[in-house]
Motif scaffolding. Structure first.
Motif, short mmCIF file in Angstrom:
data_model
loop_
_atom_site.label_atom_id
_atom_site.label_comp_id
_atom_site.label_asym_id
_atom_site.label_seq_id
_atom_site.Cartn_x
_atom_site.Cartn_y
_atom_site.Cartn_z
N ALA A 1 0.83 -1.21 0.00
CA ALA A 1 0.00 0.00 0.00
C ALA A 1 0.86 1.26 0.00
O ALA A 1 0.56 2.24 -0.71
N ALA A 2 1.95 1.24 0.77
CA ALA A 2 2.87 2.38 0.75
C ALA A 2 3.51 2.54 -0.63
O ALA A 2 3.72 3.66 -1.10
N GLY A 3 3.82 1.41 -1.28
CA GLY A 3 4.37 1.48 -2.63
C GLY A 3 3.40 2.06 -3.63
O GLY A 3 3.80 2.82 -4.53
N TYR A 4 2.12 1.74 -3.49
CA TYR A 4 1.13 2.31 -4.39
C TYR A 4 1.03 3.83 -4.21
O TYR A 4 0.83 4.57 -5.18
N SER A 5 1.15 4.29 -2.98
CA SER A 5 1.14 5.75 -2.77
C SER A 5 2.35 6.41 -3.42
O SER A 5 2.25 7.52 -3.96
N LEU A 6 3.50 5.72 -3.38
CA LEU A 6 4.68 6.24 -4.07
C LEU A 6 4.46 6.26 -5.57
O LEU A 6 4.89 7.20 -6.27
N ALA A 7 3.78 5.24 -6.10
CA ALA A 7 3.48 5.23 -7.53
C ALA A 7 2.58 6.39 -7.91
O ALA A 7 2.75 6.99 -8.98
N ALA B 1 -4.40 9.76 -1.48
CA ALA B 1 -4.58 8.32 -1.66
C ALA B 1 -4.41 7.58 -0.34
O ALA B 1 -5.17 6.64 -0.03
N CYS B 2 -3.43 8.00 0.47
CA CYS B 2 -3.25 7.36 1.79
C CYS B 2 -4.43 7.66 2.71
O CYS B 2 -4.82 6.80 3.51
N VAL C 1 -9.14 5.60 5.58
CA VAL C 1 -10.58 5.62 5.87
C VAL C 1 -11.21 4.27 5.51
O VAL C 1 -12.03 3.72 6.26
N ALA C 2 -10.81 3.71 4.36
CA ALA C 2 -11.35 2.41 3.96
C ALA C 2 -10.94 1.33 4.95
O ALA C 2 -11.74 0.42 5.27
N ALA C 3 -9.72 1.39 5.48
CA ALA C 3 -9.29 0.41 6.47
C ALA C 3 -10.07 0.55 7.77
O ALA C 3 -10.40 -0.46 8.42
N LEU C 4 -10.37 1.79 8.19
CA LEU C 4 -11.18 1.97 9.39
C LEU C 4 -12.58 1.40 9.21
O LEU C 4 -13.13 0.80 10.14
N VAL C 5 -13.14 1.56 8.02
CA VAL C 5 -14.45 0.98 7.76
C VAL C 5 -14.37 -0.54 7.75
O VAL C 5 -15.22 -1.23 8.34
N ALA C 6 -13.35 -1.08 7.10
CA ALA C 6 -13.20 -2.54 7.05
C ALA C 6 -12.87 -3.13 8.42
O ALA C 6 -13.16 -4.29 8.68
N GLY C 7 -12.27 -2.33 9.31
CA GLY C 7 -11.95 -2.82 10.64
C GLY C 7 -13.17 -3.07 11.50
O GLY C 7 -13.07 -3.76 12.52
N GLY C 8 -14.32 -2.53 11.12
CA GLY C 8 -15.54 -2.79 11.87
C GLY C 8 -16.09 -4.19 11.64
O GLY C 8 -16.99 -4.62 12.36
N ARG C 9 -15.57 -4.88 10.64
CA ARG C 9 -16.02 -6.24 10.35
C ARG C 9 -15.09 -7.24 11.01
O ARG C 9 -13.87 -7.03 11.06
N MET D 1 -1.36 4.04 7.33
CA MET D 1 -1.80 4.95 6.29
C MET D 1 -1.98 6.40 6.78
O MET D 1 -1.57 7.34 6.09
N PRO D 2 -2.57 6.67 7.95
CA PRO D 2 -2.64 8.07 8.41
C PRO D 2 -1.26 8.68 8.64
O PRO D 2 -1.05 9.87 8.34
N TRP D 3 -0.33 7.91 9.16
CA TRP D 3 1.03 8.43 9.34
C TRP D 3 1.66 8.78 8.00
O TRP D 3 2.29 9.83 7.85
N LEU D 4 1.50 7.86 7.02
CA LEU D 4 2.09 8.12 5.72
C LEU D 4 1.41 9.29 5.02
O LEU D 4 2.07 10.07 4.32
N ALA D 5 0.10 9.43 5.20
CA ALA D 5 -0.60 10.57 4.61
C ALA D 5 -0.08 11.88 5.19
O ALA D 5 0.13 12.86 4.46
#
Length: 352
Positions: A146-152, A173-174, A179-187, A205-209
């Motif tokens: 995921a960090a690599g995709y943000s670099l891309a 993007a991060c 946000v998507a990870a926080l939503v998915a974490g509810g499952r 992701m928030p740190w990298l953003a």
């Protein structure tokens, strides 16, 4: 079928790793499917051993035609053999071998396509790391992908040597991934490894953003400090609320990093003397700690700050059990007199 532990076997392996007292029972009942795991230290050593073996193979194949492709395929086959025949799971060595093989195979493709731009090259390498992480159920690899995709995203239309990369787009993007990870974490995911993959995105992701948006000022433009402060504060409050509500560690760990980011933005926004900044930060943290403790003090479900109250008779029962199991004192040896000496005590009279 792909050789990997089933959902039930993986959950049993997690239980055996978390509670060493149950490891022998899990192995005896074969609930873990005879999969072999190791400790974190053994996993790190195994990963280093896999890297060393992959480098040796790279040296052997360096003089043949298509060394990266052939070596990458051999490494991936070797990793699959280790998994299928030796039944290893998260042992470190197969993870290093599989990762090196996948990256080497993609590297050969990049050598063939010499005119490929940097963004697509980074995206291909990140895809290889993502597939290896998904295959081996490794949350560290998926987070790095995921960090690599943000670099891309930051390198779209530019190059590594060009300082004007798209840091704002990479930061956005991060933010979207966080946000998507926080939503998915509810499952509640069935596999613990899938939970950890989501947790890695929630934390990183928030740190990298924040790092991307802070670097936005390096390109000749300046992002207002209140914008990065709002981002860090928003993720801080969201992670705290969701971490306490869901009883999850990942949002709370992420909140610690968001707190550091918010403090750095405040340092840039408020030009106070350093001692006043420290005093104000300490006062705010103390106030937050008091409010959080009072908020959690009245809860009887989930995370609470209430002390566990044990029955008062339990301590007496423990003392009685310890007294009954204690050995009786032995008889003193012949010719020995206790209670000290006749004058002054402590053997002042010359005899005990």
């Amino acid at each position: 079928m792909i050789a990997r532990p089933s959902v039930e076997e993986e959950r049993w392996l997690i239980v055996a790793g978390r509670y060493p007292a149950l490891r022998a029972v899990v192995e005896q009942l074969r609930q873990g499917g005879n999969w072999k795991t190791t400790t974190w230290l053994g996993r790190c050593l195994g990963f280093l051993l896999g890297l060393f073996g992959s480098s040796l193979l790279a040296g052997v194949l360096s003089q043949i035609l298509l060394p990266l492709l052939i070596g990458g395929l051999l490494l991936m086959v070797a990793a699959e053999w280790l998994i299928a025949k030796r039944r290893v799971f998260n042992s470190g060595i197969e993870e290093a071998v599989y990762l090196c093989g996948a990256v080497a195979a993609v590297g050969q493709l990049l050598v063939w396509s010499n005119g490929l731009n940097d963004a697509l090259a980074v995206a291909l390498v990140s895809t290889a790391v993502l597939l290896v992480g998904w295959r081996l159920l490794n949350p560290l690899f998926t987070t790095l992908a995921a960090a690599g995709y943000s670099l891309a995203v930051a390198l779209v239309g530019t190059h590594f040597l060009n300082g004007r990369i798209h840091t704002l787009e990479a930061g956005m993007a991060c933010v979207a991934l966080g946000v998507a990870a926080l939503v998915a974490g509810g499952r509640q995911w069935l596999r613990p490894s899938h939970d950890r993959m989501v947790d890695g995105l929630v934390i990183a992701m928030p740190w990298l953003a924040y790092a991307w948006l802070t670097a936005y000022g390096w390109n000749g433009k300046s992002l207002p400090a209140w914008a990065t402060l709002a981002l860090a504060t928003g993720f801080l409050m969201t992670n705290l609320i969701l971490g306490v509500k869901r009883r999850q560690h990942a949002p709370l760990i992420g909140a610690l990093g968001n707190l550091v980011c918010a403090a750095f933005s405040l340092h840039q926004l408020l030009h106070w003397p350093q001692h006043w900044e420290l005093i104000a930060a300490g006062g705010v943290l103390l106030l937050l700690a008091i409010l959080l403790e009072r908020k959690l003090h009245g809860r009887i479900e989930g995370i609470t700050s209430l002390q566990l109250n044990e029955p008062s008779g339990l301590d007496l029962m423990q003392l009685a059990g310890a007294a009954s199991m204690a050995p009786s004192p032995g008889a003193p040896p012949a010719g020995m007199q206790g209670k000290g000496g006749d004058f002054g005590g402590g053997g002042a009279s010359g005899r005990f």
